[in-house]
Design an enzyme around this catalytic site. Sequence first.
Site, PDB file in Angstrom:
ATOM      1  N   HIS A 153      -1.199  -2.425  -7.186  1.00  0.00           N
ATOM      2  CA  HIS A 153      -1.895  -2.110  -5.941  1.00  0.00           C
ATOM      3  C   HIS A 153      -3.395  -2.248  -6.132  1.00  0.00           C
ATOM      4  O   HIS A 153      -4.035  -1.402  -6.759  1.00  0.00           O
ATOM      5  CB  HIS A 153      -1.514  -0.686  -5.489  1.00  0.00           C
ATOM      6  N   GLU A 156      -3.865   0.353  -9.129  1.00  0.00           N
ATOM      7  CA  GLU A 156      -2.763   1.285  -9.389  1.00  0.00           C
ATOM      8  C   GLU A 156      -1.569   0.466  -9.899  1.00  0.00           C
ATOM      9  O   GLU A 156      -1.147  -0.493  -9.237  1.00  0.00           O
ATOM     10  CB  GLU A 156      -2.374   2.029  -8.106  1.00  0.00           C
ATOM     11  N   ASN A 165      -3.513   6.473  -1.740  1.00  0.00           N
ATOM     12  CA  ASN A 165      -3.305   6.481  -0.292  1.00  0.00           C
ATOM     13  C   ASN A 165      -2.490   7.690   0.163  1.00  0.00           C
ATOM     14  O   ASN A 165      -2.641   8.160   1.281  1.00  0.00           O
ATOM     15  CB  ASN A 165      -2.609   5.191   0.146  1.00  0.00           C
ATOM     16  N   SER A 182       0.816  -1.212   0.000  1.00  0.00           N
ATOM     17  CA  SER A 182       0.000   0.000   0.000  1.00  0.00           C
ATOM     18  C   SER A 182       0.850   1.263   0.000  1.00  0.00           C
ATOM     19  O   SER A 182       0.416   2.308  -0.472  1.00  0.00           O
ATOM     20  CB  SER A 182      -0.878   0.052   1.246  1.00  0.00           C
TER      21      SER A 182
HETATM   22  P1  NAI Z   1      -3.343  -9.829   5.946  1.00  0.00           P
HETATM   23  O1  NAI Z   1      -2.675  -9.756   7.250  1.00  0.00           O
HETATM   24  O2  NAI Z   1      -4.812 -10.041   5.880  1.00  0.00           O
HETATM   25  O3  NAI Z   1      -2.681 -10.995   5.070  1.00  0.00           O
HETATM   26  C1  NAI Z   1      -1.306 -11.195   4.959  1.00  0.00           C
HETATM   27  C2  NAI Z   1      -1.089 -12.683   4.752  1.00  0.00           C
HETATM   28  O4  NAI Z   1       0.241 -12.894   4.366  1.00  0.00           O
HETATM   29  C3  NAI Z   1      -1.326 -13.522   6.004  1.00  0.00           C
HETATM   30  O5  NAI Z   1      -2.286 -14.509   5.715  1.00  0.00           O
HETATM   31  C4  NAI Z   1       0.037 -14.127   6.308  1.00  0.00           C
HETATM   32  O6  NAI Z   1      -0.053 -15.445   6.819  1.00  0.00           O
HETATM   33  C5  NAI Z   1       0.676 -14.107   4.937  1.00  0.00           C
HETATM   34  N1  NAI Z   1       2.140 -14.128   4.967  1.00  0.00           N
HETATM   35  C6  NAI Z   1       2.950 -13.402   5.751  1.00  0.00           C
HETATM   36  N2  NAI Z   1       4.248 -13.695   5.480  1.00  0.00           N
HETATM   37  C7  NAI Z   1       4.225 -14.615   4.479  1.00  0.00           C
HETATM   38  C8  NAI Z   1       5.217 -15.299   3.758  1.00  0.00           C
HETATM   39  N3  NAI Z   1       6.500 -15.096   4.035  1.00  0.00           N
HETATM   40  N4  NAI Z   1       4.844 -16.161   2.800  1.00  0.00           N
HETATM   41  C9  NAI Z   1       3.542 -16.386   2.535  1.00  0.00           C
HETATM   42  N5  NAI Z   1       2.548 -15.746   3.196  1.00  0.00           N
HETATM   43  C10 NAI Z   1       2.895 -14.884   4.150  1.00  0.00           C
HETATM   44  O7  NAI Z   1      -2.918  -8.505   5.152  1.00  0.00           O
HETATM   45  P2  NAI Z   1      -3.636  -7.800   3.926  1.00  0.00           P
HETATM   46  O8  NAI Z   1      -4.580  -6.799   4.424  1.00  0.00           O
HETATM   47  O9  NAI Z   1      -4.092  -8.841   2.988  1.00  0.00           O
HETATM   48  O10 NAI Z   1      -2.422  -7.000   3.284  1.00  0.00           O
HETATM   49  C11 NAI Z   1      -1.462  -7.622   2.481  1.00  0.00           C
HETATM   50  C12 NAI Z   1      -0.723  -6.578   1.685  1.00  0.00           C
HETATM   51  O11 NAI Z   1      -1.665  -5.874   0.854  1.00  0.00           O
HETATM   52  C13 NAI Z   1      -0.030  -5.518   2.498  1.00  0.00           C
HETATM   53  O12 NAI Z   1       1.155  -5.152   1.853  1.00  0.00           O
HETATM   54  C14 NAI Z   1      -1.035  -4.377   2.515  1.00  0.00           C
HETATM   55  O13 NAI Z   1      -0.417  -3.134   2.714  1.00  0.00           O
HETATM   56  C15 NAI Z   1      -1.596  -4.479   1.117  1.00  0.00           C
HETATM   57  N6  NAI Z   1      -2.917  -3.906   0.923  1.00  0.00           N
HETATM   58  C16 NAI Z   1      -3.891  -4.033   1.873  1.00  0.00           C
HETATM   59  C17 NAI Z   1      -5.154  -3.486   1.642  1.00  0.00           C
HETATM   60  C18 NAI Z   1      -6.256  -3.652   2.642  1.00  0.00           C
HETATM   61  O14 NAI Z   1      -7.275  -2.955   2.527  1.00  0.00           O
HETATM   62  N7  NAI Z   1      -6.144  -4.563   3.590  1.00  0.00           N
HETATM   63  C19 NAI Z   1      -5.454  -2.740   0.418  1.00  0.00           C
HETATM   64  C20 NAI Z   1      -4.385  -2.741  -0.552  1.00  0.00           C
HETATM   65  C21 NAI Z   1      -3.159  -3.277  -0.274  1.00  0.00           C
END
Ligand code: NAI
Length: 704
Positions: free
Chosen positions: A437, A449, A487, A416
């Site tokens: 993104h 994005e 963002n 993000s």
């Molecule tokens: P989340 O915490 O829901 O999911 C992250 C997942 O990655 C977890 O299931 C975790 O087990 C997994 N993970 C962590 N390390 C890992 C690895 N080494 N190998 C494989 N899996 C691994 O987080 P979320 O919200 O899905 O965010 C993920 C990314 O997307 C972040 O970079 C965030 O900034 C970005 N993002 C989030 C948005 C949102 O609204 N939540 C919107 C747009 C981007």
Amino acid sequence: MHSGMPTGTSAINDVVSIEIIGNTGLIALDNPPVNAASHAVRTGLWQALETLQQDDGVQVIALYGKGRTFIAGADIREFGKPPQDPWLPDLCNFIEDTEKPIVCLLHGTTLGGGLEVAMSCHARVALPGTRVGLPEVTLGILPGAGGTQRAPRLAGVAFALDMITSGKPVSAEVALEHGLVDRIGEGEPREVALQAAQDLVSGALPRRKTGELAATPDQAAIDAMRTKLAKTQAQLFSPHKCVDAVEACHLPIRDGMAEERRLYNACMESPQRAGLIHAFFSERAVTKVPEAAAEPREIRSVGVIGGGTMGSGIATAVLLAGLPVTLTERDQAGLERGTDTIAGNLDGAVKRGKLSAEGREKILSDRLSTSTDLKALADVDLVIEAVFEEMSVKREIFGTLDTVCKPGAVLASNTSYLDINDIAATTGRPEDVIGLHFFSPAHVMRLLEVVVADKTSPEVVATGFALAKKLKKIAVRSGVCDGFIGNRIMTFYKKAADYMMMDGASPEEIDTAMRGFGFAMGPYQVADLAGLDISWAANKRRAATRPKEERYIPIADRICENSWFGRKTGQGFYIYDDNGPRPNPEALSIIDAERENAGVTPRSFTSEEIVERFMTAMILEGVRVLEEGIALRPIDIDAVFLNGYGFPRFRGGPMHTADVIGAGELVRRIEAYAQEDSYYWQVPELLRKMAESGETFAEMNTRG
Ligand code: NAI
Ligand code: 3HC
């Protein structure tokens, strides 16, 4: 005559030609890409009809469009310019009054003015697969060439009202069922049109003048639509005018069309029309990027790393677009969680009729594979990383991808805020690294994005755009900065909201004011939905580098300290329980305490002032994003906010709104607010220059 035309074809002008085959005068329109009813089309069609009327050998006339579609509507590019004769409504009446029978062949997307022309002909035949509709309302207007009068005569008041107020097209089969077309015929447009002409002569296809038919009165449908629109679209102008226009369909056709014209003109003058048409063009403008000419790499399979909120949504979007996905997670439990979420998302698609139950099973059994080992991504064409928002984790993953993935694979991060250049530097192939993104929920939100780092190759950028197209998303090119286009701007205007909250406005007052402006949700509803913990983490990350001059509002952090993260924990700025969302009294106490701590005496804010400050902040940072070249044009910023942040479409986006307000007024506001906080409120150089020169953002959009 055009070169390459069949013998016997004569050109009326560049876009209209006629051909006489036996007793049939065949008119062909050829105005690529969508045969819009431009001035040349209207003039040419008028002249073609006059010519064929006068030709004694011609007994019947057939009209069709070359290329991918019959007329897809009036030429939107002519809107806002002085209208040129002949007007489309006059042309439609001229067609209807033509002595010789005339049949229209519909194919492709016969929309708006295209359908109005077709309805003026004496019979209509559609090819299978044709989409037929009156989408004018989506552009802030109403069908202005007899559509509101002829559609109810052919298809009934209730059906016409639905079609006109929703703007949604229907299939040829539905159009046939409701009498908008008379037949579905298979074959090449030219051949089917010629056959239809013969059937019109023989009587196999009935000849009717739509304007001479009477629509069956249906006041109940009109009243029901008024009630519905008053509830669901109170802020919009044109849907209500559509109903008024349809109501006039019981008048003689010319009188009804005069009423339609009066209402159409009112819509044309409305600022909502300008906003909605700007939004229409923004979706197309964003594809015009410096890398557009590069050849995208072929994507036949995708890897997704992380099955959390975003990873599972991204995987769903990719699977629904027909591509196979390999999902990787840290452990088996993570994989199961991710797979369950994907299965749930697909259930939603089945419920909404977007996917069959068998389709869902097939996707899960054949197209989705999972692994806890990044080596499973060795053969995929594109990887999208969606793990925790921590640079160290991302760096480690990209380092591994560099050793695992095949040469030429595109390596994308869904971060993000983090720096894509830093991520790219952990690989030996930074030219393959890009930011993709997505927005949450990723299988629903249309924005993507495409974040271009210093070394990203043009083919990789083009691949990002090609992927977006495949996923039916709107891709906007962004440069690298903290938060990219969306963002970054949101982080800035959120501060303006927080300052107002600290100084006396309640979160609910701010949210209500912004909904009043037209946002789907106010900023504190959004914060609660996104999860307050996310911004809390970002606040901690930025704490060390936060300039000491910056006024910092710790209210959300205090709320988070109670483990209240918004919707997902049942409370944040609001409480979410069976009684529906309502302001959280505990959050209000925290606000009071923080005001006291900071020695602030709360004052009241009107909705108008809230909107002014909020919008000024949004535009201010938008201007900086432009100045720094993060966004290519103002219209790219508009597309981001319209498709990713619930910005009211009828206002065209923040930079379109900036033109409505005017650069001079914006400078005046910023200088006035700077009296309270000269660090936050600073006039960007570009805006000051615009105030002096009178240049607008619209002009910047069209500059090469
Ligand atoms: P989340 O915490 O829901 O999911 C992250 C997942 O990655 C977890 O299931 C975790 O087990 C997994 N993970 C962590 N390390 C890992 C690895 N080494 N190998 C494989 N899996 C691994 O987080 P979320 O919200 O899905 O965010 C993920 C990314 O997307 C972040 O970079 C965030 O900034 C970005 N993002 C989030 C948005 C949102 O609204 N939540 C919107 C747009 C981007
Ligand atoms: N006028 C002018 N240009 C138009 C146009 C129109 N009505 N419709 C599409 N175009 C242009 C697009 O801007 C684009 O130009 P670009 O290549 O320079 O960017 C090009 O045609 C191709 O369009 P798309 O990329 O959208 O092509 P698609 O195949 O994806 O979609 C479409 C085709 C479904 C026809 C879609 O373009 C569309 O929905 N167009 C608008 C249809 C519409 O709203 N018609 C009603 C117009 S208002 C009217 O008719 C008033 C009357 O009642 C008086």
